[in-house]
Design a protein around this motif. Sequence first.
Motif, PDB file in Angstrom:
ATOM      1  N   PRO A  26       0.831  -1.009   0.321  1.00 17.57           N
ATOM      2  CA  PRO A  26      -0.041  -0.258   0.028  1.00 17.57           C
ATOM      3  C   PRO A  26       0.507   1.297   0.157  1.00 17.57           C
ATOM      4  O   PRO A  26       0.145   2.384  -0.496  1.00 17.57           O
ATOM      5  N   VAL A  27       2.143   1.147   0.215  1.00 18.50           N
ATOM      6  CA  VAL A  27       2.744   2.179   0.380  1.00 18.50           C
ATOM      7  C   VAL A  27       3.932   2.181  -0.712  1.00 18.50           C
ATOM      8  O   VAL A  27       4.802   1.790  -0.736  1.00 18.50           O
ATOM      9  N   PRO A  28       3.601   3.390  -1.466  1.00 15.27           N
ATOM     10  CA  PRO A  28       5.277   3.145  -2.921  1.00 15.27           C
ATOM     11  C   PRO A  28       5.985   3.561  -2.465  1.00 15.27           C
ATOM     12  O   PRO A  28       6.146   4.470  -1.322  1.00 15.27           O
ATOM     13  N   SER A  29       6.902   3.342  -3.288  1.00 19.13           N
ATOM     14  CA  SER A  29       8.711   3.684  -2.024  1.00 19.13           C
ATOM     15  C   SER A  29       9.174   4.957  -2.495  1.00 19.13           C
ATOM     16  O   SER A  29       9.801   5.303  -2.222  1.00 19.13           O
ATOM     17  N   HIS A  30       8.543   5.250  -3.557  1.00 19.14           N
ATOM     18  CA  HIS A  30       8.833   7.036  -3.422  1.00 19.14           C
ATOM     19  C   HIS A  30       8.056   7.939  -2.886  1.00 19.14           C
ATOM     20  O   HIS A  30       8.070   9.341  -3.239  1.00 19.14           O
ATOM     21  N   PHE A  31       6.883   7.082  -1.986  1.00 20.72           N
ATOM     22  CA  PHE A  31       6.689   7.847  -0.720  1.00 20.72           C
ATOM     23  C   PHE A  31       7.428   8.055  -0.087  1.00 20.72           C
ATOM     24  O   PHE A  31       7.729   7.196   0.829  1.00 20.72           O
ATOM     25  N   GLN A  32       8.319   9.389   0.443  1.00 22.69           N
ATOM     26  CA  GLN A  32       9.113   9.857   1.627  1.00 22.69           C
ATOM     27  C   GLN A  32       8.739  10.719   2.773  1.00 22.69           C
ATOM     28  O   GLN A  32       8.885  10.510   3.441  1.00 22.69           O
ATOM     29  N   SER A  33       7.701  11.536   2.405  1.00 22.09           N
ATOM     30  CA  SER A  33       7.283  12.547   3.488  1.00 22.09           C
ATOM     31  C   SER A  33       5.779  12.135   3.731  1.00 22.09           C
ATOM     32  O   SER A  33       5.030  12.285   3.029  1.00 22.09           O
ATOM     33  N   PHE A  34       6.045  12.344   5.249  1.00 23.03           N
ATOM     34  CA  PHE A  34       4.399  12.067   5.417  1.00 23.03           C
ATOM     35  C   PHE A  34       3.549  12.871   6.585  1.00 23.03           C
ATOM     36  O   PHE A  34       4.305  13.546   7.313  1.00 23.03           O
ATOM     37  N   LEU A  35       2.539  12.948   6.812  1.00 20.95           N
ATOM     38  CA  LEU A  35       2.102  14.460   7.721  1.00 20.95           C
ATOM     39  C   LEU A  35       1.247  13.109   8.752  1.00 20.95           C
ATOM     40  O   LEU A  35       0.453  12.893   7.721  1.00 20.95           O
ATOM     41  N   ALA A  36       0.944  13.000   9.856  1.00 18.32           N
ATOM     42  CA  ALA A  36       0.489  11.994  10.694  1.00 18.32           C
ATOM     43  C   ALA A  36      -0.176  13.102  11.643  1.00 18.32           C
ATOM     44  O   ALA A  36      -0.262  14.037  12.110  1.00 18.32           O
ATOM     45  N   PHE A  37      -1.856  12.614  11.804  1.00 17.17           N
ATOM     46  CA  PHE A  37      -2.733  13.326  12.460  1.00 17.17           C
ATOM     47  C   PHE A  37      -3.829  12.034  13.986  1.00 17.17           C
ATOM     48  O   PHE A  37      -3.501  11.071  13.344  1.00 17.17           O
ATOM     49  N   ASP A  38      -3.223  12.932  14.920  1.00 19.26           N
ATOM     50  CA  ASP A  38      -4.124  11.496  16.320  1.00 19.26           C
ATOM     51  C   ASP A  38      -5.452  12.409  16.161  1.00 19.26           C
ATOM     52  O   ASP A  38      -5.635  13.678  17.114  1.00 19.26           O
ATOM     53  N   PHE A  39      -6.142  12.158  15.652  1.00 17.21           N
ATOM     54  CA  PHE A  39      -7.552  12.613  15.542  1.00 17.21           C
ATOM     55  C   PHE A  39      -8.256  12.937  17.075  1.00 17.21           C
ATOM     56  O   PHE A  39      -8.311  11.704  17.658  1.00 17.21           O
ATOM     57  N   GLU A  60      -5.617  22.298   5.767  1.00 15.05           N
ATOM     58  CA  GLU A  60      -5.070  22.268   4.570  1.00 15.05           C
ATOM     59  C   GLU A  60      -3.659  23.864   4.671  1.00 15.05           C
ATOM     60  O   GLU A  60      -2.913  22.774   3.996  1.00 15.05           O
ATOM     61  N   ALA A  61      -3.313  24.050   5.695  1.00 13.43           N
ATOM     62  CA  ALA A  61      -2.000  24.908   5.717  1.00 13.43           C
ATOM     63  C   ALA A  61      -0.860  24.206   6.239  1.00 13.43           C
ATOM     64  O   ALA A  61      -0.053  24.358   5.742  1.00 13.43           O
ATOM     65  N   ARG A  62      -1.524  22.807   6.713  1.00 12.67           N
ATOM     66  CA  ARG A  62      -0.059  22.292   7.341  1.00 12.67           C
ATOM     67  C   ARG A  62       0.126  21.208   5.935  1.00 12.67           C
ATOM     68  O   ARG A  62       1.312  21.128   5.763  1.00 12.67           O
ATOM     69  N   ILE A  63      -0.996  21.008   4.900  1.00 16.25           N
ATOM     70  CA  ILE A  63      -0.792  20.378   4.273  1.00 16.25           C
ATOM     71  C   ILE A  63       0.327  21.368   2.517  1.00 16.25           C
ATOM     72  O   ILE A  63       0.973  21.314   1.976  1.00 16.25           O
ATOM     73  N   ARG A  64       0.112  21.919   2.721  1.00 13.05           N
ATOM     74  CA  ARG A  64       0.434  23.275   2.158  1.00 13.05           C
ATOM     75  C   ARG A  64       2.288  23.444   2.154  1.00 13.05           C
ATOM     76  O   ARG A  64       3.011  23.974   1.463  1.00 13.05           O
ATOM     77  N   GLU A  65       1.949  23.657   4.001  1.00 12.13           N
ATOM     78  CA  GLU A  65       2.980  23.805   3.821  1.00 12.13           C
ATOM     79  C   GLU A  65       4.357  22.406   4.930  1.00 12.13           C
ATOM     80  O   GLU A  65       5.262  22.550   4.089  1.00 12.13           O
ATOM     81  N   TRP A  66       3.998  21.487   4.498  1.00 19.43           N
ATOM     82  CA  TRP A  66       4.390  20.408   4.560  1.00 19.43           C
ATOM     83  C   TRP A  66       4.092  19.840   3.335  1.00 19.43           C
ATOM     84  O   TRP A  66       5.701  18.515   3.640  1.00 19.43           O
ATOM     85  N   GLN A  67       4.074  19.415   2.091  1.00 18.85           N
ATOM     86  CA  GLN A  67       3.352  18.966   0.787  1.00 18.85           C
ATOM     87  C   GLN A  67       3.994  17.806   1.201  1.00 18.85           C
ATOM     88  O   GLN A  67       4.728  17.183   0.572  1.00 18.85           O
ATOM     89  N   PRO A  68       2.845  16.451   2.003  1.00 15.34           N
ATOM     90  CA  PRO A  68       3.425  15.317   1.845  1.00 15.34           C
ATOM     91  C   PRO A  68       2.989  14.060   1.040  1.00 15.34           C
ATOM     92  O   PRO A  68       2.269  14.996  -0.041  1.00 15.34           O
ATOM     93  N   ASP A  69       4.182  13.688   0.824  1.00 13.51           N
ATOM     94  CA  ASP A  69       3.036  12.216  -0.047  1.00 13.51           C
ATOM     95  C   ASP A  69       1.862  11.618   0.272  1.00 13.51           C
ATOM     96  O   ASP A  69       1.567  11.693  -0.692  1.00 13.51           O
ATOM     97  N   ALA A  70       1.886  11.431   1.217  1.00 20.65           N
ATOM     98  CA  ALA A  70       0.981  10.535   2.051  1.00 20.65           C
ATOM     99  C   ALA A  70       0.374  11.209   3.490  1.00 20.65           C
ATOM    100  O   ALA A  70       1.753  12.097   4.123  1.00 20.65           O
ATOM    101  N   LEU A  71      -1.061  10.836   3.743  1.00 20.46           N
ATOM    102  CA  LEU A  71      -1.083  11.186   5.613  1.00 20.46           C
ATOM    103  C   LEU A  71      -1.294   9.996   6.233  1.00 20.46           C
ATOM    104  O   LEU A  71      -1.306   8.572   5.693  1.00 20.46           O
TER     105      LEU A  71
END
Length: 151
Positions: free
Chosen positions: A21-34, A69-80
């Motif tokens: 499920p996680v392609p090797s080209h995905f390098q940066s991630f943004l995580a959330f503890d909802f 959205e602001a965090r996603i713009r700032e960090w530009q993750p490959d996935a969440l």
Amino acid sequence: MSNEPANTASSRDVSAPSADPVPSHFQSFLAFDFGLKRTGVATGNRLLKTASPQATIKAEGDVRFVQVEARIREWQPDALVIGVPFHPDGAAHENTRRAQKFARQLHGRFKLPVYEVDERYSTTEALASGARDADAASACIILEQFLRSLS
């Protein structure tokens, strides 16, 4: 997607199930503890397999998504990455469904892959470590668990 919880060594992509499920080209991630009122945030990358806490989002509803959205713009993750809580026996509960709904909303709004991680005990671990911001620390624990599961 299965209704079974992910185990601690794996993750699930809520946008499209896959054998890897996680392609090797995905390098940066943004995580959330909802959480209903507060959502912990962490950033991390595949190379170092470490996560860094970010300021917790203290908002609900659409205001929460503006901040995401602001965090996603700032960090530009490959996935969440989203922590999904379960009872100790693996059974789902109301917060399980809320976190999964949040994951679906993130995917729908931001069109990024979203991976779920079983987050049982992440807040307990964060509090036990003396974290000043347990939500952000929990997001770090969730993301590091996810990163360790990647090959």
